[in-house]
Design a protein around this motif. Sequence first.
Motif, PDB file in Angstrom:
ATOM      1  N   THR A 105      10.513  11.634 -91.093  1.00  0.00           N
ATOM      2  CA  THR A 105      10.140  12.844 -91.832  1.00  0.00           C
ATOM      3  C   THR A 105      11.302  13.339 -92.687  1.00  0.00           C
ATOM      4  O   THR A 105      11.146  13.612 -93.878  1.00  0.00           O
ATOM      5  N   LEU A 106      12.481  13.461 -92.086  1.00  0.00           N
ATOM      6  CA  LEU A 106      13.645  13.967 -92.811  1.00  0.00           C
ATOM      7  C   LEU A 106      14.035  13.056 -93.967  1.00  0.00           C
ATOM      8  O   LEU A 106      14.429  13.537 -95.033  1.00  0.00           O
ATOM      9  N   SER A 107      13.927  11.762 -93.764  1.00  0.00           N
ATOM     10  CA  SER A 107      14.352  10.815 -94.798  1.00  0.00           C
ATOM     11  C   SER A 107      13.455  10.844 -96.031  1.00  0.00           C
ATOM     12  O   SER A 107      13.838  10.335 -97.090  1.00  0.00           O
ATOM     13  N   LYS A 108      12.280  11.426 -95.915  1.00  0.00           N
ATOM     14  CA  LYS A 108      11.394  11.566 -97.075  1.00  0.00           C
ATOM     15  C   LYS A 108      11.923  12.609 -98.053  1.00  0.00           C
ATOM     16  O   LYS A 108      11.658  12.537 -99.247  1.00  0.00           O
ATOM     17  N   PHE A 109      12.660  13.578 -97.517  1.00  0.00           N
ATOM     18  CA  PHE A 109      13.124  14.692 -98.327  1.00  0.00           C
ATOM     19  C   PHE A 109      14.640  14.718 -98.532  1.00  0.00           C
ATOM     20  O   PHE A 109      15.134  15.453 -99.392  1.00  0.00           O
ATOM     21  N   ALA A 110      15.378  13.944 -97.727  1.00  0.00           N
ATOM     22  CA  ALA A 110      16.840  14.023 -97.776  1.00  0.00           C
ATOM     23  C   ALA A 110      17.469  12.657 -97.548  1.00  0.00           C
ATOM     24  O   ALA A 110      16.845  11.738 -97.015  1.00  0.00           O
ATOM     25  N   GLU A 111      18.719  12.545 -97.975  1.00  0.00           N
ATOM     26  CA  GLU A 111      19.532  11.361 -97.706  1.00  0.00           C
ATOM     27  C   GLU A 111      20.300  11.636 -96.418  1.00  0.00           C
ATOM     28  O   GLU A 111      21.103  12.565 -96.359  1.00  0.00           O
ATOM     29  N   LYS A 146      10.501  22.042 -89.376  1.00  0.00           N
ATOM     30  CA  LYS A 146      10.873  23.230 -90.144  1.00  0.00           C
ATOM     31  C   LYS A 146      11.290  22.853 -91.563  1.00  0.00           C
ATOM     32  O   LYS A 146      10.960  23.548 -92.523  1.00  0.00           O
ATOM     33  N   TYR A 147      12.013  21.727 -91.668  1.00  0.00           N
ATOM     34  CA  TYR A 147      12.494  21.312 -92.993  1.00  0.00           C
ATOM     35  C   TYR A 147      11.339  20.857 -93.876  1.00  0.00           C
ATOM     36  O   TYR A 147      11.291  21.199 -95.069  1.00  0.00           O
ATOM     37  N   SER A 148      10.401  20.123 -93.305  1.00  0.00           N
ATOM     38  CA  SER A 148       9.276  19.610 -94.088  1.00  0.00           C
ATOM     39  C   SER A 148       8.382  20.738 -94.562  1.00  0.00           C
ATOM     40  O   SER A 148       7.774  20.657 -95.646  1.00  0.00           O
ATOM     41  N   GLU A 149       8.287  21.822 -93.798  1.00  0.00           N
ATOM     42  CA  GLU A 149       7.473  22.959 -94.203  1.00  0.00           C
ATOM     43  C   GLU A 149       8.020  23.645 -95.457  1.00  0.00           C
ATOM     44  O   GLU A 149       7.287  24.313 -96.188  1.00  0.00           O
ATOM     45  N   MET A 150       9.319  23.465 -95.701  1.00  0.00           N
ATOM     46  CA  MET A 150       9.965  24.127 -96.836  1.00  0.00           C
ATOM     47  C   MET A 150      10.062  23.221 -98.051  1.00  0.00           C
ATOM     48  O   MET A 150      10.593  23.614 -99.091  1.00  0.00           O
ATOM     49  N   ASN A 151       9.562  21.982 -97.949  1.00  0.00           N
ATOM     50  CA  ASN A 151       9.679  21.028 -99.045  1.00  0.00           C
ATOM     51  C   ASN A 151       8.306  20.483 -99.453  1.00  0.00           C
ATOM     52  O   ASN A 151       7.317  20.756 -98.837  1.00  0.00           O
TER      53      ASN A 151
END
Length: 209
Positions: free
Chosen positions: A94-100, A204-209
């Motif tokens: 999930t995180l890698s979809k939005f961040a490095e 939480k991070y994915s909800e903001m992106n």
Amino acid sequence: MAKKPVIGIDLDGTVLDCRPRQQAVTLKLLPEAEPYADALWTLKREGYATRIALEKLDIAVPESFDHHWINLIEHPRYLALDHLLPSVETALNTLSKFAELHLITARQDSEGVHSTLSRLKISDFFANVKVVPAGSGAVIEKAGYLSVAGAVAHCGDTEVDGRSAANAGVRFWAVTSGQRSESFLLTHTTPDRIAHSLQGIANKYSEMN
């Protein structure tokens, strides 16, 4: 296409369940501590070093304990006990979809880190793996890397991670799945976000992106 923001991710206690390895090394050196294993982990999660936690439980700790602990804690036999915390692979995906994602960990030996990442098949989630020397300089080393990498946040489970993020001027995302309890982290760090697991942070991070 805009470059993804960089997020630092700690390893032990954030991605890996480090209790089995630490417990196995402790019991190898002090088998008499086995009945107190749960109490020992509770004390460690409240910030006590292994030796001090053992002494608080009235367990005699030989002078040589720390030396042997350092020699054993990253031995391949004990590294083999490391496994992923629940839902970590999903969280990293999930995180890698939005961040490095940059893995930043304090260890004695980088080879053991790469071996574990390969064994658990999570190497590909990380754009870079930075191993800094374990010990008193870990905060400065981690903070320096976060700054150079241009990170926007660092996710970890201890006060070392919190201080590293603070020194680098980036957000600290705390997880309570590892070596420090929620109450300890809230008392000794200033997390921008806190969750029971990396999956909670990812949600939480994915909800903001």
